[in-house]
Design a protein around this motif. Structure first.
Motif, mmCIF file in Angstrom:
data_model
loop_
_atom_site.group_PDB
_atom_site.id
_atom_site.type_symbol
_atom_site.label_atom_id
_atom_site.label_comp_id
_atom_site.label_asym_id
_atom_site.label_seq_id
_atom_site.Cartn_x
_atom_site.Cartn_y
_atom_site.Cartn_z
ATOM 1 N N LEU A 137 9.919 7.779 -3.104
ATOM 2 C CA LEU A 137 9.910 6.619 -0.979
ATOM 3 C C LEU A 137 10.981 5.415 -1.152
ATOM 4 C CD1 LEU A 137 8.376 6.268 1.471
ATOM 5 C CD2 LEU A 137 6.844 4.280 0.049
ATOM 6 N N LYS A 138 11.845 5.237 -0.610
ATOM 7 C CA LYS A 138 12.687 4.519 -0.436
ATOM 8 C C LYS A 138 11.830 3.473 0.719
ATOM 9 C CE LYS A 138 17.014 3.044 -0.520
ATOM 10 N NZ LYS A 138 18.439 3.247 -1.088
ATOM 11 N N LEU A 139 12.184 2.670 1.037
ATOM 12 C CA LEU A 139 12.109 1.586 2.518
ATOM 13 C C LEU A 139 13.249 0.674 2.954
ATOM 14 C CD1 LEU A 139 8.898 -0.821 1.072
ATOM 15 C CD2 LEU A 139 8.866 1.054 1.881
ATOM 16 N N HIS A 176 0.661 -1.436 -0.732
ATOM 17 C CA HIS A 176 -0.099 0.234 0.385
ATOM 18 C C HIS A 176 0.810 0.932 -0.188
ATOM 19 C CE1 HIS A 176 0.644 -0.222 4.389
ATOM 20 N NE2 HIS A 176 -0.008 1.197 3.972
ATOM 21 N N LEU A 177 2.218 0.771 0.608
ATOM 22 C CA LEU A 177 2.942 2.254 0.138
ATOM 23 C C LEU A 177 3.585 2.242 -0.755
ATOM 24 C CD1 LEU A 177 5.403 1.446 3.777
ATOM 25 C CD2 LEU A 177 3.258 3.418 3.481
ATOM 26 N N LEU A 178 3.667 1.921 -1.435
ATOM 27 C CA LEU A 178 4.509 1.671 -2.363
ATOM 28 C C LEU A 178 3.789 2.076 -3.895
ATOM 29 C CD1 LEU A 178 6.777 -1.539 -2.541
ATOM 30 C CD2 LEU A 178 7.762 0.350 -2.557
ATOM 31 N N ALA A 179 2.415 1.580 -3.955
ATOM 32 C CA ALA A 179 1.186 2.538 -4.950
ATOM 33 C C ALA A 179 0.833 3.813 -4.380
ATOM 34 C CB ALA A 179 0.019 0.733 -4.015
ATOM 35 N N LEU A 180 1.425 4.294 -3.923
ATOM 36 C CA LEU A 180 0.850 5.790 -3.174
ATOM 37 C C LEU A 180 1.486 6.866 -4.643
ATOM 38 C CD1 LEU A 180 1.329 6.166 0.448
ATOM 39 C CD2 LEU A 180 -0.735 5.832 -1.104
ATOM 40 N N ASP A 181 0.718 8.150 -4.703
ATOM 41 C CA ASP A 181 1.174 8.714 -5.903
ATOM 42 C C ASP A 181 2.549 9.158 -5.185
ATOM 43 O OD1 ASP A 181 -0.840 8.359 -7.227
ATOM 44 O OD2 ASP A 181 -2.026 10.092 -6.498
ATOM 45 N N GLY A 182 3.644 8.801 -6.297
ATOM 46 C CA GLY A 182 4.958 9.854 -5.924
ATOM 47 C C GLY A 182 5.961 8.866 -5.280
ATOM 48 N N ALA A 183 5.658 7.589 -4.679
ATOM 49 C CA ALA A 183 6.018 6.458 -4.344
ATOM 50 C C ALA A 183 7.355 6.009 -5.545
ATOM 51 C CB ALA A 183 5.486 5.540 -3.825
#
Length: 322
Positions: A58-60, A47-54
């Motif tokens: 976004l890096k985990l 669900h985090l990786l699917a966010l707009d701009g991820a």
């Protein structure tokens, strides 16, 4: 809005409030480094990786609250840290190991790392109303609650409110450490947080509403205060972006009765009967005076309770959790 795409870190990023913080930060143009216990666990990260701009920003990172130094890689180069990671459970077998140690040691672990990373300007800590409310044995209608109130861990322990003990001790230690090391710390103290879920699984607060729908039993207090997860996430971001933000910020809503909750649930489940009406008429609300003026000064406008409840149920249905 983001200033030239600054980089920030969110700990415990797959959680309920944290996921919304990540979503807002990405929407504002920030680059986000998010810590999770296992970046390979798709259920916790999808669900985090699917966010707009991820994809772009976004890096985990893998991090463990109790592993010293495990947050260093994620925090390196960040302008701010949002520390949300802390266990939330009201049913534990070993409160010290399951709640208190991860909350207190985890907070000190993250703050300790922040002192070593010169780029970090501010830390925003997610605390709770649990670390505010329990400073007297029983709150009465003439008692006023504001940011100066701290729960008494002894009162909490006597009542076996171990979650409140963990949040209070973690916050007290955070303030002590921040003062000692000169960290610019801002703390958000939300009440019972409801609203739509981004993550695919139930968290504690939303499970109360799911329980009402599924079991038709009364697993929510007769009278509660609740606050929208989107308002809480925005308060975190505003606490970072507002230079004058300081100290603690209570964010909690007006009193909601079980009847108010039932009214909204009835729209979706007409046969649901949560409260015996005779019993309901005898309910005496637990009212105490609550000041939320400080958080409003950050520009937070509260979402109406009905909207929060309705969006919670829609989200539960959409994710097939009820």
């Amino acid at each position: 809005m983001a200033d030239g795409g600054k980089m920030v870190c969110v700990t415990g990023a797959s959680g309920y409030i944290a996921s919304w913080i990540v979503k807002l930060l990405l929407r504002c143009g920030y680059t986000v480094r998010a810590t999770v216990r296992d970046p390979r666990d798709a259920k916790k990260t999808e669900h985090l990786l699917a966010l707009d701009g991820a994809k772009e920003r976004l890096k985990l990172f893998k991090a463990d609250l109790l592993a010293e130094g495990s947050f260093e890689q994620a925090i390196e180069g960040c302008d701010a840290v949002f520390h949300t990671a802390s266990p939330v459970s009201l049913t534990v077998t070993d409160h010290q190991t399951e709640l208190i140690d991860p909350a207190v040691k985890g907070t000190l672990n993250v703050l300790g790392t922040c002192t070593k990373v010169a780029s970090v300007k501010r830390v925003i800590l997610t605390s709770s109303m649990a670390s505010v409310l329990f400073h007297v044995p029983h709150l009465g209608p003439n008692d006023s609650i504001d940011e100066s109130c701290f729960s008494d861990p002894i009162i909490c322990a006597d009542k076996k409110l171990w979650y409140a003990v963990s949040k209070t001790l973690a916050e007290v230690e955070a303030w002590r450490f921040a003062k000692e090391k000169g960290i610019d710390l801002v703390v958000i103290n939300p009440g019972l947080v409801l609203g739509p879920l981004l993550q695919p699984t139930l968290n504690y607060s939303v499970s109360l509403i799911a329980g009402l729908i599924k079991d038709k039993n009364d697993s929510v207090n007769k009278n509660s205060r609740l606050v929208d997860v989107r308002d809480v996430a925005l308060a975190h971001v505003k606490a970072y972006e507002t230079p004058s933000a300081n100290g603690r910020y209570i964010i909690d809503g007006p009193i909601v009765t079980i009847n108010d909750i039932e009214k909204v649930l009835h729209e979706f489940y007409p046969d649901l009967n949560l409260v015996d009406k005779n019993e309901a008429s005898e309910i005496i609300p637990v009212i105490y005076k609550l000041s939320v003026e400080k958080v409003k000064s950050l520009g937070i406008e509260f979402t109406p309770t009905e909207v929060t409840l309705r969006d919670t149920v829609l989200s539960l249905k959409e994710k097939c959790l009820v």
